[in-house]
Design an enzyme around this catalytic site. Structure first.
Site, PDB file in Angstrom:
ATOM      1  N   ASP A 129       0.868  -1.183   0.000  1.00 22.48           N
ATOM      2  CA  ASP A 129       0.000   0.000   0.000  1.00 22.48           C
ATOM      3  C   ASP A 129       0.896   1.221   0.000  1.00 22.48           C
ATOM      4  OD1 ASP A 129      -2.354  -1.501   0.102  1.00 22.48           O
ATOM      5  OD2 ASP A 129      -2.397  -1.512   2.285  1.00 22.48           O
ATOM      6  N   ASP A 148      -7.038  -1.386  -4.448  1.00 18.92           N
ATOM      7  CA  ASP A 148      -8.070  -0.940  -3.498  1.00 18.92           C
ATOM      8  C   ASP A 148      -8.981   0.106  -4.144  1.00 18.92           C
ATOM      9  OD1 ASP A 148      -6.796  -2.540  -1.582  1.00 18.92           O
ATOM     10  OD2 ASP A 148      -5.610  -0.870  -0.809  1.00 18.92           O
TER      11      ASP A 148
END
Length: 169
Positions: A129, A148
């Site tokens: 991330d 995401d």
């Protein structure tokens, strides 16, 4: 299965979603992780402090949930279950000819984002991330990635399409 424009569209969206996510993660791993002048968790400003890059290796799911589960449960909940669900959703959208193009795009984006994050868990043991938004306390996200974003955008489109269908019914 007969190859149609519709199935090509579905697989193209899935492929492009996975490719964009994985390319972005390769770049992040090479530029942020490989830098000697950054510390873990350090923010690299893109647009001031509002939009920043930072690298976090997430062993859990959304916002790190599940990262403290025992390894067996984590494999079941973060690998096996998502693979089964993604397979079922793909099967559904390939068979259901009543879905409009927006819904196909949304489901395909969700599948592509899901596959991209599952791939990370299998290959790297965690999900990379790196994007973070902080609008001065008015709005703040967790740290996320393009997969995401694809899953979230797909869910928002499906939600909007369901409201549109309810309104026209």
């Amino acid at each position: 299965m007969k190859i149609t424009k519709r199935s090509i569209y579905i697989f193209l969206v899935i492929f492009l979603t996975i490719a964009a996510d994985q390319i972005s993660k390769v770049i992040v791993r090479a530029t942020i992780v490989g830098r000697t002048d950054t510390q873990p968790g350090e923010r690299i400003p893109i647009i001031g402090d509002y939009f920043t890059l930072m690298n976090v290796e997430n062993t859990g799911a959304f916002l790190g949930m599940g990262s403290d589960l025992n390894p067996t449960l984590r494999i079941i909940l973060l690998l096996i279950l998502p693979i089964v669900v993604l397979g079922l959703v793909l099967s559904h959208i390939l068979k259901d000819k009543t879905l409009d193009n927006w819904s196909l795009f949304a489901f395909s984006s969700i599948i592509g984002g899901g596959i991209a994050n599952v791939y990370d868990r299998i290959v790297y043991g965690s999900v990379t991330d790196f994007l973070f938004i902080d609008l001065g306390g008015v709005f703040k996200t967790g740290i996320f990635n393009l997969a995401d974003m694809s899953v979230s955008a797909g869910m928002i489109i499906l939600l909007l399409m369901s409201f549109k269908k309810q309104k026209s019914a």
